[in-house]
Design an enzyme around this catalytic site. Structure first.
Site, PDB file in Angstrom:
ATOM      1  N   GLY A  95      38.324  44.334  56.737  1.00  0.00           N
ATOM      2  CA  GLY A  95      38.694  44.740  55.394  1.00  0.00           C
ATOM      3  C   GLY A  95      37.550  45.303  54.569  1.00  0.00           C
ATOM      4  O   GLY A  95      36.663  46.007  55.066  1.00  0.00           O
ATOM      5  N   VAL A 143      31.625  29.630  53.791  1.00  0.00           N
ATOM      6  CA  VAL A 143      31.169  29.393  52.420  1.00  0.00           C
ATOM      7  C   VAL A 143      31.580  28.025  51.906  1.00  0.00           C
ATOM      8  O   VAL A 143      31.036  27.550  50.895  1.00  0.00           O
ATOM      9  CB  VAL A 143      31.672  30.503  51.462  1.00  0.00           C
ATOM     10  CG1 VAL A 143      31.201  31.871  51.912  1.00  0.00           C
ATOM     11  CG2 VAL A 143      33.193  30.464  51.302  1.00  0.00           C
ATOM     12  N   SER A 248      38.959  40.708  41.055  1.00  0.00           N
ATOM     13  CA  SER A 248      40.338  41.178  41.161  1.00  0.00           C
ATOM     14  C   SER A 248      40.839  41.602  39.788  1.00  0.00           C
ATOM     15  O   SER A 248      40.345  41.122  38.754  1.00  0.00           O
ATOM     16  CB  SER A 248      41.232  40.064  41.708  1.00  0.00           C
ATOM     17  OG  SER A 248      42.602  40.360  41.536  1.00  0.00           O
ATOM     18  N   TYR A 304      44.660  31.934  42.758  1.00  0.00           N
ATOM     19  CA  TYR A 304      43.861  33.136  42.991  1.00  0.00           C
ATOM     20  C   TYR A 304      43.443  33.755  41.660  1.00  0.00           C
ATOM     21  O   TYR A 304      42.262  34.103  41.464  1.00  0.00           O
ATOM     22  CB  TYR A 304      44.665  34.137  43.808  1.00  0.00           C
ATOM     23  CG  TYR A 304      43.909  35.399  44.148  1.00  0.00           C
ATOM     24  CD1 TYR A 304      42.987  35.422  45.190  1.00  0.00           C
ATOM     25  CD2 TYR A 304      44.119  36.571  43.415  1.00  0.00           C
ATOM     26  CE1 TYR A 304      42.289  36.576  45.504  1.00  0.00           C
ATOM     27  CE2 TYR A 304      43.425  37.729  43.727  1.00  0.00           C
ATOM     28  CZ  TYR A 304      42.514  37.731  44.766  1.00  0.00           C
ATOM     29  OH  TYR A 304      41.817  38.874  45.064  1.00  0.00           O
ATOM     30  N   LYS A 308      39.466  33.943  40.292  1.00  0.00           N
ATOM     31  CA  LYS A 308      38.765  35.193  40.024  1.00  0.00           C
ATOM     32  C   LYS A 308      38.363  35.299  38.547  1.00  0.00           C
ATOM     33  O   LYS A 308      37.335  35.900  38.207  1.00  0.00           O
ATOM     34  CB  LYS A 308      39.635  36.383  40.426  1.00  0.00           C
ATOM     35  CG  LYS A 308      39.867  36.479  41.938  1.00  0.00           C
ATOM     36  CD  LYS A 308      38.564  36.640  42.715  1.00  0.00           C
ATOM     37  CE  LYS A 308      38.800  36.900  44.188  1.00  0.00           C
ATOM     38  NZ  LYS A 308      37.553  37.101  44.958  1.00  0.00           N
ATOM     39  N   VAL A 335      43.706  47.493  47.260  1.00  0.00           N
ATOM     40  CA  VAL A 335      43.393  47.928  48.622  1.00  0.00           C
ATOM     41  C   VAL A 335      44.322  47.237  49.624  1.00  0.00           C
ATOM     42  O   VAL A 335      44.655  46.058  49.471  1.00  0.00           O
ATOM     43  CB  VAL A 335      41.918  47.608  48.965  1.00  0.00           C
ATOM     44  CG1 VAL A 335      41.567  48.085  50.374  1.00  0.00           C
ATOM     45  CG2 VAL A 335      40.997  48.253  47.931  1.00  0.00           C
ATOM     46  N   LYS A 336      44.724  47.950  50.627  1.00  0.00           N
ATOM     47  CA  LYS A 336      45.586  47.392  51.668  1.00  0.00           C
ATOM     48  C   LYS A 336      44.763  46.494  52.575  1.00  0.00           C
ATOM     49  O   LYS A 336      44.022  46.966  53.440  1.00  0.00           O
ATOM     50  CB  LYS A 336      46.240  48.514  52.475  1.00  0.00           C
ATOM     51  CG  LYS A 336      47.264  48.026  53.491  1.00  0.00           C
ATOM     52  CD  LYS A 336      47.940  49.191  54.205  1.00  0.00           C
ATOM     53  CE  LYS A 336      48.998  48.677  55.194  1.00  0.00           C
ATOM     54  NZ  LYS A 336      49.683  49.788  55.877  1.00  0.00           N
ATOM     55  N   ASN A 340      46.238  40.597  50.455  1.00  0.00           N
ATOM     56  CA  ASN A 340      47.455  40.900  49.688  1.00  0.00           C
ATOM     57  C   ASN A 340      48.619  41.240  50.618  1.00  0.00           C
ATOM     58  O   ASN A 340      49.557  41.924  50.209  1.00  0.00           O
ATOM     59  CB  ASN A 340      47.209  42.008  48.654  1.00  0.00           C
ATOM     60  CG  ASN A 340      46.767  43.318  49.269  1.00  0.00           C
ATOM     61  OD1 ASN A 340      47.096  43.628  50.417  1.00  0.00           O
ATOM     62  ND2 ASN A 340      46.025  44.118  48.518  1.00  0.00           N
TER      63      ASN A 340
END
Length: 379
Positions: A95, A143, A248, A304, A308, A335-336, A340
């Site tokens: 991605g 992380v 985002s 989410y 963000k 973005v694809k 998402n």
């Protein structure tokens, strides 16, 4: 600075960065494999055990099958590779993260591509090597795992002694989705972006406390964990450190229904991590009690969105604390990508432009700002 002035500054930044856009010849020159390159070929992190620190002299590193200790002997005990610019990109096996690593490498930056899954990470690095980017290497990073984060920091300190760019890209959606059911709804992009689809998607999206904790621990606490661990090497950057937090559109304060929460997160003079995390505790409590809407939290992808929003707030706290660095956050665009469920409309090449622009900011560039792709925007 008002919004128009910020947009103008964003335009000026893009103009100033135009010289970074390489020709095909430049890309080939940067990516051609050279025997003089300090990192010729790949070195791949080999994790020993599930959670423990690595036992090699340089944690996690092997160079073309040569162990790190024998590599050090061959180089001389005090010699270190010292690339002009060194970057870490988290969550970069696919991605936007993978494309960010590729674009940075095309600018001559040595990139440490990190991923939680070693096989996916090493495959991603190999895919870049196959198209000529020998200046990309892999190191495992989860992380959410303090030992894994410490291992990466230890590796960079021992092998390079400094870091110039950190792109915090790793992320989690915080929900479980019936993907086929979501596709059947055929929601148009505008409804996604505006939030009009909030009620429509509830039937195909499930969120519980465990999903929420995973999301917050990845998108906020994970960024904080990695950043704090790498700050000592970022402070040793000779070119001026850059931190880019991938955010985002859902992060924008206007999307937060609760005015009190908006005001707290916008009070940059008094904001700190303790206050941010107190808000997160309140969010989790309301989620547990089923009172998110009454608490004034966003209902479109709640965890989410909140993660963000507080990531942006943390960006502003860091920028104020470290004025010698350029620390910004960026919405990469719709973005694809997998996060998402591939409902996005932009290619990853477009999504990486904002993070790469901010990673390559010239000295004196903006800090503590939020960008919508490559344009400075309002928080």
């Amino acid at each position: 600075m008002n919004y128009s002035e910020r947009k103008l500054l964003g335009s000026e930044i893009r103009s100033a960065l135009a010289f970074f856009q390489p020709s095909a010849a430049t890309i080939l020159r940067h990516s051609a494999i050279s025997s003089s390159h300090p990192l010729t070929g790949a070195f791949f992190g080999v994790r020993k055990g599930n959670r423990g620190l690595r036992s090699e002299k340089i944690p996690g590193a092997t160079f073309l099958g040569i162990t790190s200790s024998s590599r050090q002997q061959a180089m001389g005990s005090n010699e270190r590779p010292n690339p002009d610019r060194l970057a870490v990109v988290t969550g970069a096996n696919k991605g936007i993260g993978l494309e960010t690593a590729r674009q940075l490498a095309s600018h001559g930056v040595t990139v440490i591509l990190t991923a939680r899954d070693e096989k996916r990470g090493t495959d991603a690095v190999e895919s870049l090597h196959q198209v000529g980017f020998s200046n990309v290497v892999f190191h495992q990073l989860d992380v959410r795992d303090p030992a894994s984060v410490a291992s990466l920091a230890h590796f960079i300190q021992n092998q390079f002694g400094k870091l110039d760019i950190l792109v915090n890209n790793a992320g989690a959606s915080g929900v479980v989705v019936d993907v086929e059911g979501l596709k059947a709804l055929n929601i148009d992009p505008e409804s996604w972006l505006s939030g009009k689809a909030t009620n429509i998607v509830q039937a195909v999206i499930r969120q519980d406390n465990e999903d929420a904790v995973t999301c917050l621990d990845t998108n906020y606490y994970g960024v904080k964990r990695v950043t704090e661990a790498l700050l000592p090497v970022l402070m040793r950057s000779t070119s001026g450190a850059r931190i880019v937090n991938v955010s985002s559109l859902r992060s924008e304060l206007k999307r937060m229904p609760n005015e009190s929460i908006r005001n707290q997160l916008n009070d940059i003079d008094n904001l700190n991590e303790e206050k941010i995390e107190k808000l997160l505790d309140g969010f989790l409590e309301d989620l547990k009690n089923g009172t998110l809407e009454a608490g004034g939290w966003p209902m479109m992808l709640p965890s989410y969105s909140v993660s963000k929003t507080v990531l942006n707030a943390y960006t502003r706290v860091l920028a104020k604390r470290y004025p010698d660095m350029c620390i910004n956050c960026v919405h990469p665009g719709y973005v694809k990508t997998d996060i998402n469920w591939n409902t996005g409309v932009l290619a990853t090449e477009e999504g990486a432009k904002g993070p790469v622009m901010l990673a390559l900011l010239p000295n004196g560039g903006p800090s503590g700002c939020y960008f919508d792709q490559t344009t400075m925007a309002e928080y």
